[in-house]
Design a protein around this motif. Structure first.
Motif, PDB file in Angstrom:
ATOM      1  N   PHE A 123       0.853  -1.201   0.000  1.00 37.90           N
ATOM      2  CA  PHE A 123       0.000   0.000   0.000  1.00 37.90           C
ATOM      3  C   PHE A 123       0.885   1.246   0.000  1.00 37.90           C
ATOM      4  O   PHE A 123       0.975   1.967   1.004  1.00 37.90           O
ATOM      5  N   PRO A 124       1.578   1.517  -1.094  1.00 38.50           N
ATOM      6  CA  PRO A 124       2.537   2.634  -1.112  1.00 38.50           C
ATOM      7  C   PRO A 124       1.908   3.990  -0.802  1.00 38.50           C
ATOM      8  O   PRO A 124       2.532   4.835  -0.169  1.00 38.50           O
ATOM      9  N   GLU A 125       0.652   4.186  -1.196  1.00 33.69           N
ATOM     10  CA  GLU A 125       0.011   5.479  -0.966  1.00 33.69           C
ATOM     11  C   GLU A 125      -0.421   5.653   0.496  1.00 33.69           C
ATOM     12  O   GLU A 125      -0.757   6.762   0.926  1.00 33.69           O
ATOM     13  N   ARG A 126      -0.382   4.592   1.279  1.00 33.36           N
ATOM     14  CA  ARG A 126      -0.819   4.655   2.680  1.00 33.36           C
ATOM     15  C   ARG A 126       0.322   4.379   3.661  1.00 33.36           C
ATOM     16  O   ARG A 126       0.084   4.178   4.851  1.00 33.36           O
ATOM     17  N   ALA A 127       1.537   4.407   3.171  1.00 28.94           N
ATOM     18  CA  ALA A 127       2.682   4.001   3.989  1.00 28.94           C
ATOM     19  C   ALA A 127       2.859   4.863   5.234  1.00 28.94           C
ATOM     20  O   ALA A 127       3.357   4.387   6.254  1.00 28.94           O
ATOM     21  N   TYR A 128       2.453   6.127   5.162  1.00 28.58           N
ATOM     22  CA  TYR A 128       2.666   7.043   6.287  1.00 28.58           C
ATOM     23  C   TYR A 128       1.416   7.213   7.155  1.00 28.58           C
ATOM     24  O   TYR A 128       1.411   8.038   8.062  1.00 28.58           O
ATOM     25  N   GLU A 129       0.390   6.430   6.894  1.00 28.27           N
ATOM     26  CA  GLU A 129      -0.808   6.491   7.733  1.00 28.27           C
ATOM     27  C   GLU A 129      -0.556   5.817   9.073  1.00 28.27           C
ATOM     28  O   GLU A 129       0.288   4.926   9.202  1.00 28.27           O
ATOM     29  N   HIS A 130      -1.305   6.241  10.086  1.00 26.20           N
ATOM     30  CA  HIS A 130      -1.212   5.586  11.390  1.00 26.20           C
ATOM     31  C   HIS A 130      -1.662   4.142  11.240  1.00 26.20           C
ATOM     32  O   HIS A 130      -2.623   3.827  10.524  1.00 26.20           O
ATOM     33  N   CYS A 131      -0.942   3.243  11.918  1.00 28.34           N
ATOM     34  CA  CYS A 131      -1.214   1.810  11.744  1.00 28.34           C
ATOM     35  C   CYS A 131      -2.648   1.434  12.136  1.00 28.34           C
ATOM     36  O   CYS A 131      -3.203   0.451  11.609  1.00 28.34           O
ATOM     37  N   SER A 132      -3.271   2.178  13.032  1.00 27.77           N
ATOM     38  CA  SER A 132      -4.632   1.851  13.464  1.00 27.77           C
ATOM     39  C   SER A 132      -5.685   2.199  12.423  1.00 27.77           C
ATOM     40  O   SER A 132      -6.854   1.792  12.568  1.00 27.77           O
ATOM     41  N   MET A 133      -5.313   2.887  11.365  1.00 24.18           N
ATOM     42  CA  MET A 133      -6.269   3.290  10.334  1.00 24.18           C
ATOM     43  C   MET A 133      -6.428   2.224   9.243  1.00 24.18           C
ATOM     44  O   MET A 133      -7.093   2.459   8.242  1.00 24.18           O
ATOM     45  N   PHE A 134      -5.824   1.051   9.450  1.00 31.36           N
ATOM     46  CA  PHE A 134      -5.949  -0.060   8.513  1.00 31.36           C
ATOM     47  C   PHE A 134      -6.956  -1.069   9.059  1.00 31.36           C
ATOM     48  O   PHE A 134      -6.970  -1.359  10.268  1.00 31.36           O
ATOM     49  N   ASN A 135      -7.782  -1.617   8.168  1.00 31.84           N
ATOM     50  CA  ASN A 135      -8.644  -2.743   8.540  1.00 31.84           C
ATOM     51  C   ASN A 135      -7.788  -3.988   8.746  1.00 31.84           C
ATOM     52  O   ASN A 135      -6.683  -4.103   8.189  1.00 31.84           O
ATOM     53  N   TRP A 136      -8.307  -4.916   9.517  1.00 30.97           N
ATOM     54  CA  TRP A 136      -7.548  -6.132   9.770  1.00 30.97           C
ATOM     55  C   TRP A 136      -7.323  -6.935   8.491  1.00 30.97           C
ATOM     56  O   TRP A 136      -6.266  -7.562   8.316  1.00 30.97           O
TER      57      TRP A 136
ATOM     58  N   GLN B 275      -0.947   2.846  22.228  1.00 31.97           N
ATOM     59  CA  GLN B 275      -0.721   4.070  21.474  1.00 31.97           C
ATOM     60  C   GLN B 275      -2.019   4.884  21.470  1.00 31.97           C
ATOM     61  O   GLN B 275      -3.114   4.321  21.459  1.00 31.97           O
ATOM     62  N   ASP B 276      -1.864   6.193  21.454  1.00 32.63           N
ATOM     63  CA  ASP B 276      -3.044   7.043  21.317  1.00 32.63           C
ATOM     64  C   ASP B 276      -3.569   6.953  19.892  1.00 32.63           C
ATOM     65  O   ASP B 276      -2.818   7.129  18.928  1.00 32.63           O
ATOM     66  N   LEU B 277      -4.839   6.657  19.756  1.00 30.32           N
ATOM     67  CA  LEU B 277      -5.437   6.539  18.425  1.00 30.32           C
ATOM     68  C   LEU B 277      -5.795   7.914  17.875  1.00 30.32           C
ATOM     69  O   LEU B 277      -6.075   8.846  18.642  1.00 30.32           O
ATOM     70  N   PRO B 278      -5.796   8.058  16.553  1.00 28.09           N
ATOM     71  CA  PRO B 278      -6.251   9.323  15.962  1.00 28.09           C
ATOM     72  C   PRO B 278      -7.706   9.601  16.337  1.00 28.09           C
ATOM     73  O   PRO B 278      -8.509   8.676  16.533  1.00 28.09           O
ATOM     74  N   ALA B 279      -8.029  10.869  16.448  1.00 26.44           N
ATOM     75  CA  ALA B 279      -9.395  11.242  16.854  1.00 26.44           C
ATOM     76  C   ALA B 279     -10.436  10.736  15.869  1.00 26.44           C
ATOM     77  O   ALA B 279     -11.603  10.525  16.239  1.00 26.44           O
ATOM     78  N   ALA B 280     -10.040  10.537  14.598  1.00 28.53           N
ATOM     79  CA  ALA B 280     -10.988  10.068  13.578  1.00 28.53           C
ATOM     80  C   ALA B 280     -11.210   8.554  13.622  1.00 28.53           C
ATOM     81  O   ALA B 280     -12.031   8.019  12.856  1.00 28.53           O
ATOM     82  N   HIS B 281     -10.551   7.866  14.519  1.00 31.97           N
ATOM     83  CA  HIS B 281     -10.691   6.409  14.595  1.00 31.97           C
ATOM     84  C   HIS B 281     -12.079   6.068  15.149  1.00 31.97           C
ATOM     85  O   HIS B 281     -12.530   6.656  16.132  1.00 31.97           O
ATOM     86  N   PRO B 282     -12.774   5.115  14.536  1.00 38.49           N
ATOM     87  CA  PRO B 282     -14.140   4.800  14.991  1.00 38.49           C
ATOM     88  C   PRO B 282     -14.192   4.220  16.408  1.00 38.49           C
ATOM     89  O   PRO B 282     -15.243   4.288  17.053  1.00 38.49           O
ATOM     90  N   TYR B 283     -13.076   3.661  16.907  1.00 34.41           N
ATOM     91  CA  TYR B 283     -13.056   3.099  18.253  1.00 34.41           C
ATOM     92  C   TYR B 283     -12.185   3.941  19.199  1.00 34.41           C
ATOM     93  O   TYR B 283     -11.648   3.423  20.176  1.00 34.41           O
ATOM     94  N   TYR B 284     -12.110   5.207  18.904  1.00 33.91           N
ATOM     95  CA  TYR B 284     -11.265   6.114  19.685  1.00 33.91           C
ATOM     96  C   TYR B 284     -11.623   6.099  21.173  1.00 33.91           C
ATOM     97  O   TYR B 284     -10.745   6.127  22.033  1.00 33.91           O
ATOM     98  N   SER B 285     -12.887   6.027  21.491  1.00 38.04           N
ATOM     99  CA  SER B 285     -13.331   6.104  22.887  1.00 38.04           C
ATOM    100  C   SER B 285     -13.601   4.741  23.521  1.00 38.04           C
ATOM    101  O   SER B 285     -13.870   4.666  24.722  1.00 38.04           O
ATOM    102  N   THR B 286     -13.527   3.682  22.747  1.00 42.81           N
ATOM    103  CA  THR B 286     -13.887   2.357  23.295  1.00 42.81           C
ATOM    104  C   THR B 286     -12.797   1.303  23.103  1.00 42.81           C
ATOM    105  O   THR B 286     -13.015   0.142  23.471  1.00 42.81           O
ATOM    106  N   TYR B 287     -11.646   1.678  22.562  1.00 38.68           N
ATOM    107  CA  TYR B 287     -10.633   0.652  22.260  1.00 38.68           C
ATOM    108  C   TYR B 287     -10.094  -0.006  23.527  1.00 38.68           C
ATOM    109  O   TYR B 287      -9.702  -1.179  23.505  1.00 38.68           O
ATOM    110  N   ILE B 288     -10.097   0.709  24.653  1.00 43.51           N
ATOM    111  CA  ILE B 288      -9.635   0.103  25.904  1.00 43.51           C
ATOM    112  C   ILE B 288     -10.604  -0.992  26.350  1.00 43.51           C
ATOM    113  O   ILE B 288     -10.190  -2.067  26.807  1.00 43.51           O
ATOM    114  N   ASN B 289     -11.903  -0.740  26.206  1.00 44.48           N
ATOM    115  CA  ASN B 289     -12.891  -1.767  26.550  1.00 44.48           C
ATOM    116  C   ASN B 289     -12.711  -3.008  25.690  1.00 44.48           C
ATOM    117  O   ASN B 289     -12.784  -4.149  26.182  1.00 44.48           O
ATOM    118  N   ILE B 290     -12.469  -2.789  24.397  1.00 40.24           N
ATOM    119  CA  ILE B 290     -12.275  -3.922  23.487  1.00 40.24           C
ATOM    120  C   ILE B 290     -11.040  -4.719  23.883  1.00 40.24           C
ATOM    121  O   ILE B 290     -11.048  -5.962  23.905  1.00 40.24           O
TER     122      ILE B 290
END
Length: 313
Positions: free
Chosen positions: A26-39, A97-112
């Motif tokens: 994914f060369p165009e996404r190489a500098y994205e935060h790792c949490s912004m990728f789907n599994w 790691q602190d997730l980006p604010a735009a992450h859909p699980y920004y407020s619940t990732y600790i629970n997960i």
């Protein structure tokens, strides 16, 4: 870290560039935060080739062909898979790691993440909870977790906050502080300890555990590599310094005594002494020159006395 679709996985860096082949896939996404990728995208990445290419511990050459191929085809590891491997006999230091604010699980990732850990069956006492966020929630959901701090505070404040363990860089803590924390029933884990000699020193200082990138080396150290106790080492060191000082003073006194015992000679005596080793003819000539020199000196003295008398002095 939590993926974009809510799967907790292991990743030290904020991006995937260093430890995966994301620049090729994914060369165009190489500098994205790792949490912004789907599994599903993360599963496509290779997370083993970089290690074999860099070979940071010079161990890749010892792998068999089958092990080498298996290591070269590793993927990004799920937290769930890692817990399944270690749950029976290993402790776990958990950090986020602190997730980006735009992450859909920004407020619940600790629970997960908590749900994943508890579902794995790992003993709660084996988990060291390092993040300062949501400590109260963690105490309620998983009271057996060891509340751990990465801040070097005084023991009383740490106990008030419910902290039972410290995770600190080994350069930031002294032997006295380790002892004080131990006396306050606070366990200390130090990172990152990769050398056996450093591991041995910390072991002797009473450090109960360390974090290392070289576990394959430290596991071969059954006891501290320490040839003598610190007190004995200090005694030998001080004794050696004292002996060296006495030797230097002794040499100085001997030299002074030796030079003081040498008698003084006038130039004529030195010439005659040196002439002893010459032939008898040479010695005779030198004696004649010496006598002639003394006569001349006597004449000059007489002339000076006569000159003084004539001038009335």
């Amino acid at each position: 870290v939590c993926s974009y679709d809510g799967v907790p996985f292991l990743m030290h860096d904020k991006t995937l560039r260093r430890t995966t082949n994301v620049e090729q896939v994914f060369p165009e996404r190489a500098y994205e935060h790792c949490s912004m990728f789907n599994w599903t995208d993360l599963e496509k990445l290779n997370a083993g080739e970089w290690f074999l290419q860099n070979d940071p511990f010079w161990t890749a050459g010892s792998l068999s062909r089958a092990d080498y191929l298996e290591a070269a085809n590793q993927s990004v590891c799920k937290l769930e898979d890692m817990l399944e491997v270690i749950k029976d006999n290993t402790s776990l230091i958990l950090n986020f790691q602190d997730l980006p604010a735009a992450h859909p699980y920004y407020s619940t990732y600790i629970n997960i993440t908590l749900e994943t850990i508890l579902a794995s069956g790992i003993r709660q006492q084996a988990v060291m909870w390092l993040p300062d966020t949501e400590r109260q929630l963690v105490r309620q959901v998983a009271p057996g977790f060891q509340q751990t701090s990465g801040l070097k505070l005084d023991a009383e404040r740490l106990r008030e906050k419910g902290i039972v363990k410290l995770n600190l860089r080994y350069t930031k803590v002294t032997n006295e502080e380790v002892r004080d924390y131990t006396m306050a029933n606070l366990s200390v884990n130090l990172y990152t300890v990769n050398e056996p000699w450093l591991f041995s020193i910390l072991w002797c200082a009473g450090v109960p555990s360390v974090t290392s990138d070289s576990s394959h080396l430290l596991r071969k150290v059954p006891f501290p590599i320490w040839l003598m106790p610190p007190d004995e080492y200090h005694l030998i060191w001080i004794t050696s310094d004292l002996i060296s000082f006495l030797v230097i003073v002794g040499v100085f006194i001997f030299q002074k005594w030796r030079l003081g015992s040498i008698r003084t000679y006038n130039p004529e005596q030195i010439m005659l002494s040196a002439a002893v080793r010459r032939s008898s003819q040479d010695v005779k000539i030198m004696k004649e020159k010496l006598i002639f020199s003394e006569i001349n000196n006597g004449v000059e003295s007489t002339d000076e006395l006569s000159l003084c008398s004539e001038n009335g002095f």
